[in-house]
Design an enzyme around this catalytic site. Structure first.
Site, PDB file in Angstrom:
ATOM      1  N   CYS A 178      -4.293  -3.168   3.502  1.00  0.00           N
ATOM      2  CA  CYS A 178      -4.595  -2.624   5.175  1.00  0.00           C
ATOM      3  C   CYS A 178      -5.192  -3.281   6.508  1.00  0.00           C
ATOM      4  O   CYS A 178      -5.481  -4.040   6.472  1.00  0.00           O
ATOM      5  CB  CYS A 178      -4.473  -0.762   5.207  1.00  0.00           C
ATOM      6  SG  CYS A 178      -3.285  -0.521   6.403  1.00  0.00           S
TER       7      CYS A 178
ATOM      8  N   LYS B 265      -9.841  -0.162  -2.631  1.00  0.00           N
ATOM      9  CA  LYS B 265     -10.227  -0.156  -0.479  1.00  0.00           C
ATOM     10  C   LYS B 265     -11.586   0.271  -0.761  1.00  0.00           C
ATOM     11  O   LYS B 265     -12.290   0.769  -0.343  1.00  0.00           O
ATOM     12  CB  LYS B 265      -8.891   0.566   0.536  1.00  0.00           C
ATOM     13  CG  LYS B 265      -9.202   0.006   1.431  1.00  0.00           C
ATOM     14  CD  LYS B 265      -7.936   0.491   2.160  1.00  0.00           C
ATOM     15  CE  LYS B 265      -7.946   0.630   3.657  1.00  0.00           C
ATOM     16  NZ  LYS B 265      -6.519   1.374   4.437  1.00  0.00           N
TER      17      LYS B 265
ATOM     18  N   GLU C 166       0.597  -1.335  -0.027  1.00  0.00           N
ATOM     19  CA  GLU C 166      -0.305  -0.704   0.044  1.00  0.00           C
ATOM     20  C   GLU C 166       1.161   1.660  -0.072  1.00  0.00           C
ATOM     21  O   GLU C 166       2.056   1.445   0.723  1.00  0.00           O
ATOM     22  CB  GLU C 166      -0.614  -0.091   1.200  1.00  0.00           C
ATOM     23  CG  GLU C 166      -1.955   1.507   1.286  1.00  0.00           C
ATOM     24  CD  GLU C 166      -2.303   1.663   2.943  1.00  0.00           C
ATOM     25  OE1 GLU C 166      -3.328   1.805   3.199  1.00  0.00           O
ATOM     26  OE2 GLU C 166      -2.259   0.681   3.268  1.00  0.00           O
TER      27      GLU C 166
END
Length: 527
Positions: free
Chosen positions: A373, A318, A258
């Site tokens: 994440c 995301k 990321e």
């Protein structure tokens, strides 16, 4: 009450000490046992306070990484918010335990508390769940049966049994064989979990994770985003040179973390050229974590799949941006508490659905599920790519904003549990570490250190079979929550009926004591 309060705080500290990096996982049992024992026979209000003390004892130290660069106010706000859920749990424990510890109900209520904490508000924040402290425990094998909620249930059940055993030891009630049942049952659960088989084999592919590192840790790393991109390009080119020289096996797939390109390669020609040249040099598909300047005026935290000679062939955005980190809900309201909210200058837009990349590797097409994440902490966000056919999971993260804290290892432990839960290998790759290649049995390979530059290379098995956890999904979690809710409602009804009876009878003090004991036993029997 002072003794109970001290036990509650100590219980919270035990739950924290069970987490990485301290990683004393058996203390999770002690933490649950302490809170369970402390809330027996107290009022609902006292249970609320004891639960709050337990929550603060855990979350204040466990989430200290959240304030390392933004100060104490956001850290304490998050810790207190998370502790409120444990406070509600303490209230529920007090209500359903008028006489003694009820291990099965304690386990159900813990699962319910984590479900709510990981759902509301703003999608919840399920960090530091009990299950996430068990990556090195035999109980982690149960993740393949009922997921993270199943592991939490098992830990809380053992903790409840230990509380029963401790109470019997206190009153010296170990003269009879039945008094030993809680310890025997705890040992049985641990043994069963240790013997439970987990996924291991599968067609192997060679995977590389690129930990390019950043010029400096902290919130300012984004100001040097070109240097971050250059680091990941340079590390990939160095890996390509090692492959050509025969020093390193040729990978089938490369994964960048990321934020490895916070310069939007869709709009910046220099960034696009640099990434494309690195992809050509390594000669295999590369997953690149990038920030895209869309949809305006918001931005997107995305993973882009590059294929040599074809450029970008797929993307994932995301789905769960982190509130107060990637977007600010009710910005004007929360600004009155801290101007730190304006460090987030642009809100991240959520992606609409999971993705599974079909990466055309030299050894055949590999289906990869990208997870970005903190998404790894959410059960459904890791489960859905597997249900859609992912043979491999790629957890791409950026830990630069948390310095040299426990956050990175806490996150790695979650990925280890997810590997067992879904029977999938995982490439857990961070800009700064800790990174690792994880096989489906939860074992880490080629693990990196914090704030180093490294190319992780190794073989990982691909799997298509689904685990029990993937088949049953949220059913065990919802059933445990339902049982806990029904028991709580029934206990409240019985307590209210007991109060009405006491008022109507106007008993003498001696009779009043007897009446309370009778009603408490009635509550216990009816639960």
């Amino acid at each position: 009450m002072l003794r109970r309060s001290l036990i509650a705080v100590a219980s919270g500290l035990c739950l924290w000490l069970a987490l990485p990096t301290i990683d004393l996982w058996p203390l999770a049992f002690v933490g649950v046992a302490g809170m369970a024992w402390a809330t027996v026979g107290v009022s609902a209000r006292a249970g609320l306070g004891l639960g709050l003390l337990t929550g603060l004892g855990c979350f204040v130290p466990a989430l200290s990484w959240s304030g390392v660069y933004v100060g104490a106010v956001p850290w304490m706000a998050l810790a207190v918010t998370e502790s409120l859920y444990v406070a509600a749990l303490g209230l529920a424990c007090a209500v359903v335990q008028p006489i003694r510890v009820r291990p099965w109900l304690i386990a159900c209520l813990w699962v319910a508390q984590e479900l709510i904490r990981g759902t509301v508000p703003f999608g919840g924040f399920p960090w530091a769940r009990i299950a996430f402290s068990q990556a090195d425990s035999p109980l982690v094998h149960l993740a393949s049966v009922a997921g993270a909620p199943g592991v939490t249930f098992a830990v809380a059940l053992v903790g409840g049994w230990l509380a029963v055993a401790a109470e019997r030891a206190r009153v010296r009630d170990f003269g009879r064989l039945p008094a030993l049942r809680p310890l025997v049952a705890s040992a049985g659960v641990l043994l069963l979990a240790a013997l439970w088989p987990v996924a291991t084999g599968g067609r192997a592919v060679t995977v590389a994770g690129i930990q390019g590192n950043v010029p400096q840790s902290g919130l300012d790393f984004n100001a040097q985003r070109r240097a971050v991109l250059d680091n990941h390009v340079r590390t990939t080119n160095r890996l390509a040179a090692d492959v050509r020289a025969g020093r390193t096996p040729a990978p089938d797939l490369v994964v960048w973390p990321e934020n490895s390109s916070d310069i939007d390669p869709l709009r910046n020609a220099d960034a696009a050229t640099e990434i494309t040249e690195a992809v050509s040099a390594i000669g295999v598909p590369v997953m690149v974590g990038a920030v895209l300047q869309e949809p305006s005026p918001r931005v997107s935290n995305a993973t882009l799949l590059y294929v040599p000679g074809r450029g970008i062939v797929d993307r994932y955005v995301k789905q769960h941006p982190v509130p107060f980190a990637e977007y600010i809900p009710y910005r004007s309201f929360f600004r009155t508490f801290s101007t730190k909210v304006d460090l987030v200058t642009k809100d991240f837009a959520p992606g609409k659905e999971p993705s599974v990349f079909a990466a055309p590797t030299p050894s055949g097409t590999v289906k990869v599920g990208p997870v970005i994440c903190f998404e790894v902490a959410y059960d459904d966000l890791t489960r859905e790519p597997v249900r859609r056919g992912a043979q491999l999971l790629a957890v791409q993260t950026n830990n630069a904003t948390f310095g040299r804290t426990a956050e990175s290892e806490q996150q790695l432990a979650i990925s280890r549990l997810r590997a067992i839960e879904h029977g999938r290998s995982i490439v857990h790759i961070s800009t700064v570490g800790v990174s690792a290649l994880i096989t489906p049995d939860g074992t880490t390979h080629d693990q990196s250190s914090l704030f180093t530059q490294k190319a992780l290379v190794g073989e990982l098995p691909l799997r298509t079979a689904t685990t029990w956890a993937d088949r049953v999904g949220r059913i065990p979690e919802l059933l445990a929550t339902l049982v806990g809710a029904v028991a709580l409602v029934q206990a409240v009804r019985v307590r209210r009926a007991a109060k009405v009876t006491d008022r109507a009878g106007v008993p003498t003090p001696a009779t009043d004591h007897d009446t309370r004991q009778h009603h408490e036993k009635d509550v216990h029997d009816r639960l």
